[in-house]
Design an enzyme around this catalytic site. Structure first.
Site, mmCIF file in Angstrom:
data_model
loop_
_atom_site.group_PDB
_atom_site.id
_atom_site.type_symbol
_atom_site.label_atom_id
_atom_site.label_comp_id
_atom_site.label_asym_id
_atom_site.label_seq_id
_atom_site.Cartn_x
_atom_site.Cartn_y
_atom_site.Cartn_z
ATOM 1 N NE ARG A 227 -3.747 -0.130 0.259
ATOM 2 C CZ ARG A 227 -4.991 -0.229 0.733
ATOM 3 N NH1 ARG A 227 -5.432 -1.398 1.164
ATOM 4 N NH2 ARG A 227 -5.784 0.801 0.765
ATOM 5 C CG HIS A 275 -3.000 -0.168 -7.066
ATOM 6 N ND1 HIS A 275 -3.379 0.476 -5.920
ATOM 7 C CD2 HIS A 275 -3.065 -1.498 -6.762
ATOM 8 C CE1 HIS A 275 -3.673 -0.416 -4.984
ATOM 9 N NE2 HIS A 275 -3.486 -1.624 -5.477
HETATM 10 N N1 LIG Z 1 -0.495 -3.794 -5.843
HETATM 11 C C1 LIG Z 1 -1.558 -4.560 -6.057
HETATM 12 O O1 LIG Z 1 -2.070 -4.683 -7.173
HETATM 13 C C2 LIG Z 1 -2.135 -5.344 -4.908
HETATM 14 C C3 LIG Z 1 -3.097 -6.337 -5.157
HETATM 15 C C4 LIG Z 1 -3.584 -7.074 -4.080
HETATM 16 C C5 LIG Z 1 -3.131 -6.817 -2.783
HETATM 17 N N2 LIG Z 1 -2.199 -5.829 -2.579
HETATM 18 C C6 LIG Z 1 -1.684 -5.548 -1.235
HETATM 19 O O2 LIG Z 1 -0.802 -6.589 -0.854
HETATM 20 C C7 LIG Z 1 -0.670 -6.569 0.568
HETATM 21 C C8 LIG Z 1 -0.621 -7.991 1.116
HETATM 22 O O3 LIG Z 1 -1.875 -8.621 0.954
HETATM 23 P P1 LIG Z 1 -2.136 -10.110 1.519
HETATM 24 O O4 LIG Z 1 -3.493 -10.517 1.045
HETATM 25 O O5 LIG Z 1 -0.966 -10.993 1.207
HETATM 26 O O6 LIG Z 1 -2.139 -9.838 3.101
HETATM 27 P P2 LIG Z 1 -2.268 -10.920 4.269
HETATM 28 O O7 LIG Z 1 -2.610 -12.263 3.725
HETATM 29 O O8 LIG Z 1 -3.125 -10.330 5.307
HETATM 30 O O9 LIG Z 1 -0.767 -11.043 4.830
HETATM 31 C C9 LIG Z 1 -0.196 -10.044 5.584
HETATM 32 C C10 LIG Z 1 1.213 -10.459 6.011
HETATM 33 O O10 LIG Z 1 1.820 -9.332 6.654
HETATM 34 C C11 LIG Z 1 2.249 -9.721 7.955
HETATM 35 N N3 LIG Z 1 2.093 -8.603 8.888
HETATM 36 C C12 LIG Z 1 0.970 -7.928 9.237
HETATM 37 N N4 LIG Z 1 1.233 -6.968 10.135
HETATM 38 C C13 LIG Z 1 2.573 -7.057 10.365
HETATM 39 C C14 LIG Z 1 3.453 -6.341 11.203
HETATM 40 N N5 LIG Z 1 3.021 -5.342 11.997
HETATM 41 N N6 LIG Z 1 4.765 -6.682 11.199
HETATM 42 C C15 LIG Z 1 5.207 -7.703 10.441
HETATM 43 N N7 LIG Z 1 4.417 -8.427 9.608
HETATM 44 C C16 LIG Z 1 3.120 -8.100 9.580
HETATM 45 C C17 LIG Z 1 1.352 -10.866 8.357
HETATM 46 O O11 LIG Z 1 2.017 -11.584 9.369
HETATM 47 P P3 LIG Z 1 1.431 -12.996 9.905
HETATM 48 O O12 LIG Z 1 1.823 -13.990 8.832
HETATM 49 O O13 LIG Z 1 2.148 -13.208 11.172
HETATM 50 O O14 LIG Z 1 -0.057 -12.797 10.038
HETATM 51 C C18 LIG Z 1 1.225 -11.606 7.019
HETATM 52 O O15 LIG Z 1 2.346 -12.420 6.805
HETATM 53 C C19 LIG Z 1 -1.825 -5.699 1.087
HETATM 54 O O16 LIG Z 1 -1.329 -4.439 1.457
HETATM 55 C C20 LIG Z 1 -2.723 -5.540 -0.134
HETATM 56 O O17 LIG Z 1 -3.446 -4.331 -0.096
HETATM 57 C C21 LIG Z 1 -1.692 -5.105 -3.616
#
Ligand SMILES: NC(=O)c1ccc[n+]([C@@H]2O[C@H](COP(=O)([O-])OP(=O)(O)OC[C@H]3O[C@@H](n4cnc5c(N)ncnc54)[C@H](OP(=O)(O)O)[C@@H]3O)[C@@H](O)[C@H]2O)c1
Length: 312
Positions: A227, A275
């Protein structure tokens, strides 16, 4: 069972209905502004940026599915029914697109794609080498969740020595994993290309700032596909200007669309994409939504469930 859809505007409704007819023929898919919709019938909602106060008007709503990866567009509704679970968009297509994108970004940073493109645009013939190969370039993935873990595996399989960092320690063969704030500095110190796939929470806002950039080894680069709020762009530009950071590949920004006069558009060391890292098609999103609804209706926990306590 009725699914109300607010995503892509009224023109997209027929397309949504056609895709759901393929993967969930028993769902009654209705538009957000359908005058014949009985609010009592609505059990599921697939939404992007729902008008505040509308979701609470469906008394039998059981599941909200975000049509995109984020949920802040739903959470900003002050009347959001607190007992209804929210599922973030996901699915195998999103995972595969993000894995492709991080591979693209890592190689683009490694081989200085920005410079290659600029030379082509300027018809400038320049022979330049690169300081290291993929096998000598350590990639560190922040966030090892739905997208980050497969991204780390994809980078590992490309030959980059890959490490990862998350809240709780993950186990990934061939990928050394770090956890929590106490191991963050060590993780950064071993990272030549920093790939951000964290969720947006209070703890992760501005996490890539002057302090964390300074902990990266000299010549490191940054790929932000999480993000826009994770990165302090001014700090990045300053670190590049100081010669500590070699470049960046940015897909997400604090304000989107990125304003035309923003300095990163023309920065010679920053690649900007709009994005587009992982945009699943409507068909893929319908399939994911249908599978989440089916899991929920079977009494299972649907995938990608938003956890209000964790903020992601
Ligand atoms: N650019 C694009 O086109 C696009 C498309 C889709 C998504 N995204 C973005 O990609 C990102 C990841 O999405 P996702 O679905 O993979 O998320 P997710 O499944 O919720 O995974 C989040 C990961 O971050 C870790 N995390 C959360 N808070 C943390 C902290 N304070 N310190 C260290 N690690 C932390 C979590 O740790 P744990 O494993 O311990 O829970 C988990 O491993 C999001 O920001 C989303 O908006 C971007």
């Amino acid at each position: 069972m009725t699914l109300v859809v607010k995503s892509g505007g009224p023109a997209a409704l027929a397309e949504w209905q056609a895709h759901f007819a393929e993967c969930a023929p028993r769902l009654d898919v209705r538009g957000w502004d359908d005058p014949d919709l009985d609010p009592e019938d609505v059990r599921h909602a697939l939404v992007w940026d729902p008008d505040p106060g509308r979701l609470v008007g469906f008394p039998n709503l059981r599941l909200i599915i975000s049509s995109g990866a984020g949920v802040d567009h739903i959470l900003r509704d002050p009347y959001l029914p607190p007992h209804v679970p929210i599922v973030r968009m996901g699915g195998m297509a999103t995972v595969a697109h993000m894995a492709d994108f991080v591979r693209l970004g890592a190689f683009a940073l490694l081989r200085d794609m920005r410079r290659i493109m600029a030379n082509q645009q300027n018809r400038h013939w320049e022979e330049f080498g690169v300081p290291r190969s993929s096998a000598e370039t350590r990639v560190g993935v922040m966030g090892l969740g739905t997208l980050g873990l497969p991204a780390a595996v994809a980078l590992r399989d490309c030959g980059f020595p890959t490490i990862g960092w998350s809240r709780r320690r993950r186990t990934i063969p061939g990928v050394r994993c770090y956890e929590g704030p106490e191991e963050f500095a060590e993780f950064l110190a071993r990272t030549d290309i920093l790939v951000n796939l964290l969720p947006q929470t209070d703890a992760t806002r501005n996490i890539i700032d002057a302090t964390s950039l300074a902990l990266l080894p000299p010549g490191a680069a940054v790929l932000n596909a999480g993000r826009g709020s994770h990165l302090v762009i001014e700090d990045l530009i300053a670190a590049i200007g100081a010669g500590h950071i070699s470049g960046a590949f940015l897909d997400v920004f604090p304000v989107e669309p990125l304003p035309p006069d923003h300095p990163v558009w023309t920065h010679p060391r920053i690649v900007v994409s709009t994005h587009i890292a992982a945009i699943p098609s409507r068909r893929d999103r319908a399939r994911f939504a249908a599978s989440a609804i089916a899991a929920f209706e079977r009494g299972e926990t649907p995938p990608n469930l938003y956890d209000p306590a964790q903020g992601y």
